[in-house]
Design an enzyme around this catalytic site. Structure first.
Site, short mmCIF file in Angstrom:
data_model
loop_
_atom_site.label_atom_id
_atom_site.label_comp_id
_atom_site.label_asym_id
_atom_site.label_seq_id
_atom_site.Cartn_x
_atom_site.Cartn_y
_atom_site.Cartn_z
N LYS A 88 16.09 30.10 -0.39
CA LYS A 88 16.23 28.88 0.43
C LYS A 88 14.91 28.10 0.43
N CYS A 172 20.93 32.52 20.81
CA CYS A 172 20.13 33.18 19.77
C CYS A 172 19.05 34.10 20.36
N MET A 173 18.20 33.55 21.23
CA MET A 173 17.02 34.31 21.66
C MET A 173 17.01 34.67 23.14
N MET A 348 19.98 39.44 16.02
CA MET A 348 21.16 39.03 16.79
C MET A 348 22.07 40.17 17.24
N GLY A 385 15.16 33.88 14.92
CA GLY A 385 15.90 33.39 13.77
C GLY A 385 15.47 32.01 13.34
N GLN A 386 15.36 31.10 14.31
CA GLN A 386 15.10 29.71 13.96
C GLN A 386 13.59 29.48 13.80
N1 LIG Z 1 30.03 32.98 14.96
C1 LIG Z 1 28.73 32.87 15.18
N2 LIG Z 1 28.23 31.75 15.73
C2 LIG Z 1 26.90 31.65 15.96
C3 LIG Z 1 26.03 32.71 15.65
C4 LIG Z 1 26.58 33.90 15.08
O1 LIG Z 1 25.86 34.87 14.78
N3 LIG Z 1 27.93 33.94 14.89
N4 LIG Z 1 24.69 32.59 15.89
C5 LIG Z 1 24.21 31.62 16.86
C6 LIG Z 1 22.79 31.38 16.59
S1 LIG Z 1 21.77 32.74 16.64
C7 LIG Z 1 22.29 30.17 16.27
S2 LIG Z 1 20.60 29.98 16.11
C8 LIG Z 1 23.16 29.00 16.20
C9 LIG Z 1 22.74 27.95 15.18
O2 LIG Z 1 23.59 26.88 15.38
P1 LIG Z 1 23.25 25.37 15.05
O3 LIG Z 1 21.92 24.99 15.48
O4 LIG Z 1 24.37 24.60 15.64
O5 LIG Z 1 23.38 25.38 13.47
P2 LIG Z 1 22.59 24.55 12.38
O6 LIG Z 1 23.43 24.51 11.17
O7 LIG Z 1 21.25 25.11 12.22
O8 LIG Z 1 22.50 23.12 13.03
C10 LIG Z 1 21.36 22.29 12.95
C11 LIG Z 1 21.85 20.90 12.68
O9 LIG Z 1 20.75 20.00 12.72
C12 LIG Z 1 20.79 19.14 11.60
N5 LIG Z 1 19.39 18.78 11.34
C13 LIG Z 1 18.51 19.35 10.50
N6 LIG Z 1 17.29 18.83 10.65
C14 LIG Z 1 17.39 17.88 11.61
C15 LIG Z 1 16.45 17.01 12.24
O10 LIG Z 1 15.26 17.01 11.93
N7 LIG Z 1 16.92 16.20 13.22
C16 LIG Z 1 18.23 16.19 13.58
N8 LIG Z 1 18.60 15.39 14.57
N9 LIG Z 1 19.14 17.01 13.01
C17 LIG Z 1 18.71 17.84 12.05
C18 LIG Z 1 21.46 19.92 10.51
O11 LIG Z 1 22.10 19.07 9.57
C19 LIG Z 1 22.46 20.78 11.29
O12 LIG Z 1 23.72 20.18 11.38
O13 LIG Z 1 24.49 29.43 15.89
C20 LIG Z 1 25.01 30.31 16.86
N10 LIG Z 1 26.42 30.52 16.54
N1 LIG Z 2 19.88 33.20 5.20
C1 LIG Z 2 19.79 32.96 6.48
N2 LIG Z 2 18.79 33.49 7.20
C2 LIG Z 2 18.74 33.28 8.51
C3 LIG Z 2 19.68 32.44 9.17
C4 LIG Z 2 20.71 31.86 8.39
O1 LIG Z 2 21.58 31.12 8.88
N3 LIG Z 2 20.73 32.16 7.06
N4 LIG Z 2 19.61 32.22 10.52
C5 LIG Z 2 18.43 32.63 11.25
C6 LIG Z 2 18.80 32.86 12.66
S1 LIG Z 2 18.81 31.53 13.73
C7 LIG Z 2 19.03 34.10 13.16
S2 LIG Z 2 19.35 34.27 14.82
C8 LIG Z 2 18.85 35.30 12.32
C9 LIG Z 2 19.96 36.36 12.51
O2 LIG Z 2 19.62 37.48 11.78
P1 LIG Z 2 20.42 38.88 11.89
O3 LIG Z 2 20.61 39.27 13.28
O4 LIG Z 2 19.70 39.84 11.01
O5 LIG Z 2 21.82 38.54 11.18
P2 LIG Z 2 23.35 38.38 11.63
O6 LIG Z 2 24.09 38.19 10.37
O7 LIG Z 2 23.50 37.36 12.67
O8 LIG Z 2 23.72 39.79 12.30
C10 LIG Z 2 24.71 40.58 11.76
C11 LIG Z 2 24.56 42.02 12.16
O9 LIG Z 2 24.82 42.25 13.55
C12 LIG Z 2 25.01 43.66 13.69
N5 LIG Z 2 25.76 44.07 14.90
C13 LIG Z 2 27.07 43.93 15.19
N6 LIG Z 2 27.36 44.50 16.39
C14 LIG Z 2 26.23 45.03 16.86
C15 LIG Z 2 25.86 45.75 18.06
O10 LIG Z 2 26.65 46.01 18.95
N7 LIG Z 2 24.56 46.11 18.18
C16 LIG Z 2 23.64 45.86 17.22
N8 LIG Z 2 22.38 46.26 17.43
N9 LIG Z 2 23.95 45.21 16.08
C17 LIG Z 2 25.22 44.79 15.91
C18 LIG Z 2 25.76 44.06 12.45
O11 LIG Z 2 25.23 45.28 12.00
C19 LIG Z 2 25.57 42.89 11.50
O12 LIG Z 2 25.16 43.28 10.21
O13 LIG Z 2 18.80 34.95 10.95
C20 LIG Z 2 17.86 33.92 10.68
N10 LIG Z 2 17.75 33.87 9.25
S1 SF4 Z 3 10.82 30.91 6.00
FE1 SF4 Z 3 12.67 32.15 5.74
S2 SF4 Z 3 14.06 30.84 4.57
FE2 SF4 Z 3 11.99 29.99 4.30
S3 SF4 Z 3 11.21 30.95 2.43
FE3 SF4 Z 3 10.53 32.21 4.16
S4 SF4 Z 3 12.09 33.81 4.33
FE4 SF4 Z 3 12.98 32.14 3.10
MO LIG Z 4 19.69 32.12 15.78
#
Ligand SMILES: Nc1nc2c(c(=O)[nH]1)N[C@H]1C(S)=C(S)[C@@H](COP(=O)(O)OP(=O)(O)OC[C@H]3O[C@@H](n4cnc5c(=O)[nH]c(N)nc54)[C@H](O)[C@@H]3O)O[C@H]1N2
Ligand SMILES: Nc1nc2c(c(=O)[nH]1)N[C@H]1C(S)=C(S)[C@@H](COP(=O)(O)OP(=O)(O)OC[C@H]3O[C@@H](n4cnc5c(=O)[nH]c(N)nc54)[C@H](O)[C@@H]3O)O[C@H]1N2
Ligand code: SF4
Ligand SMILES: [Mo]
Length: 805
Positions: A88, A172-173, A348, A385-386
């Site tokens: 990425k 998320c956090m 997460m 994550g973010q």
């Molecule tokens: N089913 C499921 N749902 C989840 C999660 C999950 O594990 N499972 N995880 C949750 C978690 S941990 C997270 S962090 C959230 C993430 O959820 P979101 O924050 O809703 O996801 P993103 O795709 O990162 O959305 C960011 C948006 O901002 C836009 N963007 C990018 N840069 C800019 C900018 O500079 N300005 C503006 N105005 N827009 C911009 C991008 O195009 C994108 O549409 O999702 C949550 N939802």
């Molecule tokens: N490529 C990529 N990288 C990312 C992101 C992305 O969108 N893409 N998003 C970023 C963001 S905002 C976040 S928050 C992180 C998320 O990073 P991670 O938390 O590492 O990833 P997820 O895919 O959300 O989590 C999935 C895992 O949750 C675990 N799980 C399910 N149930 C349970 C439970 O009861 N307990 C525990 N301990 N684990 C369980 C499962 O083992 C599963 O594999 O990634 C960050 N990095």
């Molecule tokens: S900040 Fe995350 S997404 Fe970007 S290069 Fe490093 S590991 Fe990859």
């Molecule tokens: Mo997140």
């Protein structure tokens, strides 16, 4: 670069091409190993920026030619990534150049989106807010820059006297924050990435860093490839790419982590191998009150703790978690060995959990009780994550209950301090916490008759129409409610803009100045390098321009005590610069101005930041950053540890100086295991877990516009176990219907693919906006953090041909 490490990255980065050419530019740079610090040539100007994506916080070098980003290289000078990037990161420049960037404000008129001028757009927003300021809410992001979040925070709490501001980081956090507060009395990890260079054992608690924090994870696999012995133990509910690199894989049932951590503590006590000296000097014991539990909990004696933990024998833990009793004994023994250095990582799986606060506290407790804390390599580390969940959300406090610098709105002294820094009249900040994310959208998608008292939401840098849980309850109803108004600042059309009434085109990443704060407390600055397309503009500018429009309309909150605009910036002659006019926004560095103002807050909880200009020079600095006698600024790697933390008194080994018990001690918590809120039954017999994949960022809005990544992972899917598929006669690639009590979606099946879920469970990534898995997920949340559980709910899987309509 080490060739094995390169090999790992190559395989992790399925999609990497051998060179990267952006758009129609002619430049091409080697992608893998592009680590030599680039130098400016006749045609390319290079500058540093953190990667736009994950909380790892790698630095890239961005090559600009003729006003366009044409190349990206890993930044060798950056400590976090030492020149490496994941797939990425190597393609991050391309996110600016998708064909359908939003370039004009768009207003929905009679169901259609029509282009309008910025002036009209700002008027509409200001009028909506003037009509009912208390019904307005701001929904922000851990992808906000620090100045963006700070401006939004000040606008809402210091201007509108309205605390309805919350970010996607609630999803998320939030549980990580409550876990830190409960344990140390102050947020954010004590350790840092250096722990990964020093640990003997790495435990991943249900996270998948091989895909989600790939460069961070490569720090460990890299050590192995150099012949060092690092044992990786993966505790997870499904096999992932992290499992592939692990020595041990402990497969647990959902929520099994709670039982496992209790089991480890049970073993430490039973075998008398806990760290008595560390506990006696630096820890206290705590448990939830039996009547109305609070985050503070109540003190319990060590004896009481021993009594309660005695119930969690390895055999009982096996019943609750599915992990064999001898493996629990193995973990207990490992933590009992003080000669080892053990680092835990989580993300997460532990935060999106209805016991999120509890499990975060328990894993900290495992480390404290065993004394695996505060030496390099001995650390309980929660990953963000973010890219700026720490910097912008947790530090700036852009949450409904918080204020900058670790202050909270409910505390009168904290409000008074912030009013002082902001120079606004006493009483400006409202004492009542605003709505957290789930509540905010619940109120927004309920009619006024049903008590839905939020009528306008401004969304910046997040895509709730795809990422909120239980979309049918929390988002989709907006369509029916004509008096509700959704304003979305975006860079591309999304699931959220589909229901927006007003869309504001935003500048993205290096089209603006910015500052992020990553997972290891590292604050990172960059400068604007190219112009945004069309009329796309900075999010901070939008907030300031709306505030100024309100000032013009006579809103008293937009003035400080001296009658000045709350965002006033003066030039050297003392004249106010009209930064609310975009033509003048870059006459001064607004980011620097906001950062210097915000910096004053950071000393109150020992999260000191250096002046802006120090970050211009560095590839990020880890707070607390304190000035030395010679005038230089020094960062901190290990907090609370006397050998490194400037706030621990000379000669002290440790000091938890924000201890909630007020005596310098960290809290070791006891929590009883509770089952998940929804479990499979006859009607919905499978567990659903949701999450991510390497190639895509969240909702795919940016990464799906990069051909290299989109081709590598073109569609959402559901991972299934082969035996489950056979039992239902489901074939590889066949489309199935996933149904929960809340909604349905259709997805192709991937049997034993990249991730391999055990029998009875399925996994779905959420990046594909054509296959919304959040129709199915649960909005049940942790009582303290209010973070919903996306990781477990009950579903059934049916063949398309058999699903009833
Ligand atoms: N089913 C499921 N749902 C989840 C999660 C999950 O594990 N499972 N995880 C949750 C978690 S941990 C997270 S962090 C959230 C993430 O959820 P979101 O924050 O809703 O996801 P993103 O795709 O990162 O959305 C960011 C948006 O901002 C836009 N963007 C990018 N840069 C800019 C900018 O500079 N300005 C503006 N105005 N827009 C911009 C991008 O195009 C994108 O549409 O999702 C949550 N939802
Ligand atoms: N490529 C990529 N990288 C990312 C992101 C992305 O969108 N893409 N998003 C970023 C963001 S905002 C976040 S928050 C992180 C998320 O990073 P991670 O938390 O590492 O990833 P997820 O895919 O959300 O989590 C999935 C895992 O949750 C675990 N799980 C399910 N149930 C349970 C439970 O009861 N307990 C525990 N301990 N684990 C369980 C499962 O083992 C599963 O594999 O990634 C960050 N990095
Ligand atoms: S900040 Fe995350 S997404 Fe970007 S290069 Fe490093 S590991 Fe990859
Ligand atoms: Mo997140």
């Amino acid at each position: 670069m080490d060739s094995k490490r390169r090999g790992f990255l190559k395989s992790a980065a399925m999609a990497a091409a051998s060179s990267m050419v952006l758009g129609d530019a002619e430049f091409s740079l080697p992608v893998l190993g592009a680590a030599d610090p680039p130098t400016d040539g006749d045609e390319l100007t290079w500058n540093k920026a953190p990667c736009r994506f994950c909380g790892t916080g790698c630095h890239v070098q961005v090559g600009v030619h003729d006003g366009r980003v044409v190349a990206v290289a890993g930044d060798k000078a950056a400590e976090v990534n030492k020149g490496l990037l994941c797939v990425k990161g190597y393609h991050v420049g391309g996110i600016l150049y998708g064909d359908d960037r939003l370039t004009k404000p768009l207003l929905r008129k009679d169901g259609r989106l029509v282009e309008i001028e910025w002036d009209e757009a700002l008027d509409i927003v200001a009028q909506r807010i003037m009509a009912a300021p208390e019904k307005f809410a701001f929904y922000g992001s851990g992808q906000w820059t620090i100045p963006e979040g700070y401006a939004a925070q000040k606008f809402m709490k210091g201007g509108l006297s309205n605390n309805h501001i919350d970010p996607n980081a609630r999803l998320c956090m939030a549980s990580a924050v409550t876990g830190f507060l409960a344990t140390y009395g102050v947020d954010e990890p004590a350790g840092c990435y250096d722990d990964l260079d020093a640990c003997d054992v790495l435990i991943t608690w249900g996270n998948n860093p091989a895909e989600m924090h790939p460069i961070l994870f490569s720090r460990v696999t890299d050590r192995r490839s150099r012949g060092e012995n690092v044992r990786i133990i993966d505790i997870s509910t499904r096999r992932t790419r992290t499992t592939d690199a692990a020595n041990d894989y402990l497969e647990m049932a959902p929520h099994g982590d709670v039982a496992i951590s209790l089991g480890i503590m049970n073993q430490l006590i039973a075998s008398d191998s806990y760290d008595k000296d560390f506990v006696a000097k630096h820890c206290a014991f705590r448990a939830p009150e039996s009547d109305t539990p609070t985050l503070q909990g109540e003190a319990i004696s060590e004896d009481e703790f021993r009594k309660r933990i005695a119930a969690y024998t390895p055999e009982r833990v096996e019943e609750l978690s599915g992990v064999p009793a001898d493996q629990i004994r193995m973990l207990g023994k490992l933590f009992g060995d003080r000669d080892l250095r053990i680092t835990s990582l989580w993300c997460m799986g532990m935060n999106q959990h209805t016991m999120g606060t509890a499990i975060n506290s328990l894993v900290h407790g495992v480390h404290l009780l065993s004394g695996h804390f505060g030496r390099p390599g001995d650390a309980p580390t929660s990953l963000t994550g973010q890219p700026s969940a720490c910097g912008t959300v947790r530090e700036v406090g852009t949450l409904a209950h918080a204020l900058p610098g670790g202050r909270v709105v409910a505390n009168p002294d904290h409000r008074a301090q912030c009013e002082g820094f902001w120079n606004v009249p006493a009483g400006r900040i409202s004492p009542t916490p605003g709505y957290h994310t789930v509540k905010m959208f619940d109120q927004f998608t309920k009619s006024a008759d049903e008590g839905g008292d939020i009528d306008t939401v401004f969304v910046q840098v997040t895509n709730p129409g795809q990422t909120l849980p239980n979309l049918n309850k929390l988002f989709n109803d907006k369509e029916k409610l004509k008096d509700k108004f959704l304003i979305v600042s975006e860079v591309y059309p999304t699931a959220t803009t589909q229901l927006a009434d007003l869309i504001l085109p935003a500048a993205l990443w290096v089209e603006k100045n910015g500052i992020f704060g990553n997972s290891e407390r590292r604050t990172q600055q960059w400068f604007k390098m190219v112009d945004p397309p069309g009329e796309a503009r900075d999010d901070t500018w939008m907030t300031i321009a709306i505030a100024h429009r309100l000032l013009e309309l006579g809103h008293e909150g937009m003035k400080d005590k001296d009658g000045e605009f709350i965002f006033a910036v003066k030039d050297e002659q003392g004249e106010e610069v009209p930064i609310w006019e975009f033509e003048h926004y870059y006459d001064v560095n607004v980011d620097k101005h906001l950062f210097e103002e915000y910096r004053q807050f950071t000393t109150m909880k020992h999260k000191n930041l250096a002046p802006y200009d120090e970050y211009v020079k560095a590839r990020g600095l880890r707070w607390p950053v304190v000035q030395q006698d010679d005038g230089s600024w020094r960062e901190t790697r290990f907090r609370f540890a006397g050998f490194d933390d400037p706030f621990v008194a000379e000669g002290e080994e440790f000091d938890f100086y924000h201890s909630s018990s007020g005596d310098g001690r960290a809290q070791v918590w006891f929590h009883d295991y509770q089952p998940p809120p929804e479990v499979p039954d006859d009607d919905y017999p499978m567990w659903l877990c949701t999450g991510r994949v390497l190639e895509h960022w969240h909702t795919g809005t940016m990464t799906r516009r990069l051909p290299q990544l989109n081709r590598a992972m073109p569609t959402g899917y559901v991972e299934m176990n082969l035996q489950d598929a056979l039992a239902q006669n489901i074939r590889q690639g066949e489309t199935v219907v996933i149904e929960s009590r809340r909604g349905t979606t259709q997805l192709p099946v991937w049997i034993d693919g990249r991730g391999r879920p055990p029998r009875g469970t399925v996994f779905v990534p959420f990046f594909d906006e054509t296959k919304l898995i959040n129709n199915c997920t649960l909005d049940e949340h942790d009582p303290f953090s209010k973070q919903p559980d996306y990781k477990k709910c009950a579903v059934r899987v049916r063949k398309l041909s058999e699903a009833s309509s």
